[in-house]
Design an enzyme around this catalytic site. Sequence first.
Site, PDB file in Angstrom:
ATOM      1  N   TYR A  54      15.828 -11.809 -79.414  1.00  0.00           N
ATOM      2  CA  TYR A  54      16.127 -10.486 -79.960  1.00  0.00           C
ATOM      3  C   TYR A  54      15.425 -10.336 -81.309  1.00  0.00           C
ATOM      4  CZ  TYR A  54      19.992 -10.500 -76.547  1.00  0.00           C
ATOM      5  OH  TYR A  54      20.753 -10.574 -75.402  1.00  0.00           O
ATOM      6  N   HIS A 115      18.750 -18.239 -71.312  1.00  0.00           N
ATOM      7  CA  HIS A 115      18.750 -16.780 -71.215  1.00  0.00           C
ATOM      8  C   HIS A 115      18.262 -16.305 -69.847  1.00  0.00           C
ATOM      9  CE1 HIS A 115      18.255 -13.017 -74.008  1.00  0.00           C
ATOM     10  NE2 HIS A 115      18.914 -12.735 -72.904  1.00  0.00           N
ATOM     11  N   ARG A 198      24.102   0.386 -71.079  1.00  0.00           N
ATOM     12  CA  ARG A 198      23.147   0.663 -72.166  1.00  0.00           C
ATOM     13  C   ARG A 198      23.403   2.031 -72.797  1.00  0.00           C
ATOM     14  NH1 ARG A 198      19.842  -3.650 -71.416  1.00  0.00           N
ATOM     15  NH2 ARG A 198      19.686  -4.371 -69.268  1.00  0.00           N
ATOM     16  N   GLY A 199      24.683   2.392 -72.852  1.00  0.00           N
ATOM     17  CA  GLY A 199      25.087   3.639 -73.471  1.00  0.00           C
ATOM     18  C   GLY A 199      25.218   4.808 -72.513  1.00  0.00           C
ATOM     19  N   PHE A 200      24.618   4.702 -71.324  1.00  0.00           N
ATOM     20  CA  PHE A 200      24.606   5.838 -70.394  1.00  0.00           C
ATOM     21  C   PHE A 200      26.014   6.261 -69.999  1.00  0.00           C
ATOM     22  CE2 PHE A 200      24.649   7.701 -66.185  1.00  0.00           C
ATOM     23  CZ  PHE A 200      23.698   8.691 -66.296  1.00  0.00           C
ATOM     24  N   ALA A 202      28.618   6.163 -71.601  1.00  0.00           N
ATOM     25  CA  ALA A 202      29.281   6.830 -72.725  1.00  0.00           C
ATOM     26  C   ALA A 202      28.602   8.142 -73.086  1.00  0.00           C
ATOM     27  CB  ALA A 202      29.301   5.904 -73.941  1.00  0.00           C
ATOM     28  N   GLY A 203      27.576   8.518 -72.309  1.00  0.00           N
ATOM     29  CA  GLY A 203      26.878   9.774 -72.558  1.00  0.00           C
ATOM     30  C   GLY A 203      25.689   9.668 -73.474  1.00  0.00           C
TER      31      GLY A 203
END
Length: 319
Positions: A54, A115, A198-200, A202-203
């Site tokens: 990262y 990983h 990946r946030g989708f 949650a909008g």
Amino acid sequence: MNVAKIGSLEVSAQGFGAMGLSHVYGQADEAESIRTLHRAIDLGVTFFDTATGYGNGHNEDLLGRAIAGRRDELVIASKFTHGQGGEGRKVSAREAVEASLRRLNVDRIDLYYLHRVDPEVPVTESVGQLAQLRDEGKIGGVGLSEASASQLRAAHGETPITALQSEYSLWTRDVEAEILPLTRELGIGFVAYSPLGRGFLAGAGPVEDNDRRRIHPRFQDEAVAANARRRVTIEGVAERLGVTPAQVSLAWVLSKGVVPIPGTRHIRHLEDNWAAGTISLDDETVAELEAAFPRGATVGDRYPAEQMAFVPAAEPALS
């Protein structure tokens, strides 16, 4: 505080995934990121997840600075891949762990994952290297990320595996078919990354030009339109319960007895996520959500093609 067990590790029922603090989803402000990490600790988050890849070490360095003086309260996890050496050179687990220890500024990392399984290095060899470092006290548990069932069995036969980390959310349910039952059979903890899609779910979606989600198939226009029709169910449940879509999505993952590690740069989103731990979904609501997101129904692959080669094959998409 609600707690969970990952092997012998006791962690907060919800952890924190730090990946997005290193410019993966657009430019991140370090001062804001550190404030968010400090607020997570104050709320009761004890489990923090990072990786060597990262930001090419930036994420470990950032987390190390944020936890200074409070490290003993926390469970820290990181990850490595053999292919990080560049120009075909393979990185050993020892080389990776030593670098992680320096960047995190700690003398022991509680959980250290491979990983991705390297196609050129037997998984038993990889976890064998990590087991030696565990025996030396440099790491606590040995983990795998995105391993197949056969790889997980082989690794666990070589040395006890503490945790498997894989993507798991309402729109990524592939692990339910074989992986989750296997972790329970073997007594391996399951850590769910990207529990908000990946946030989708949650909008949210890409805003900045350098947001990596822009190259993901699921965030292309046609896929977004198709998947948003399913997200309407989450939004309806949220309205009915008087909570947010993010909280509904996280409450569903928490109901599966796994440890989700949502990540965010912003304190308001962190606090919203954390409050999901107070929500209990009844069986009818769980069934309603799962009917909207049956396994294999999400439009678009999880990653671009070159990255999909390093994750277990998903079930065929439903018609």
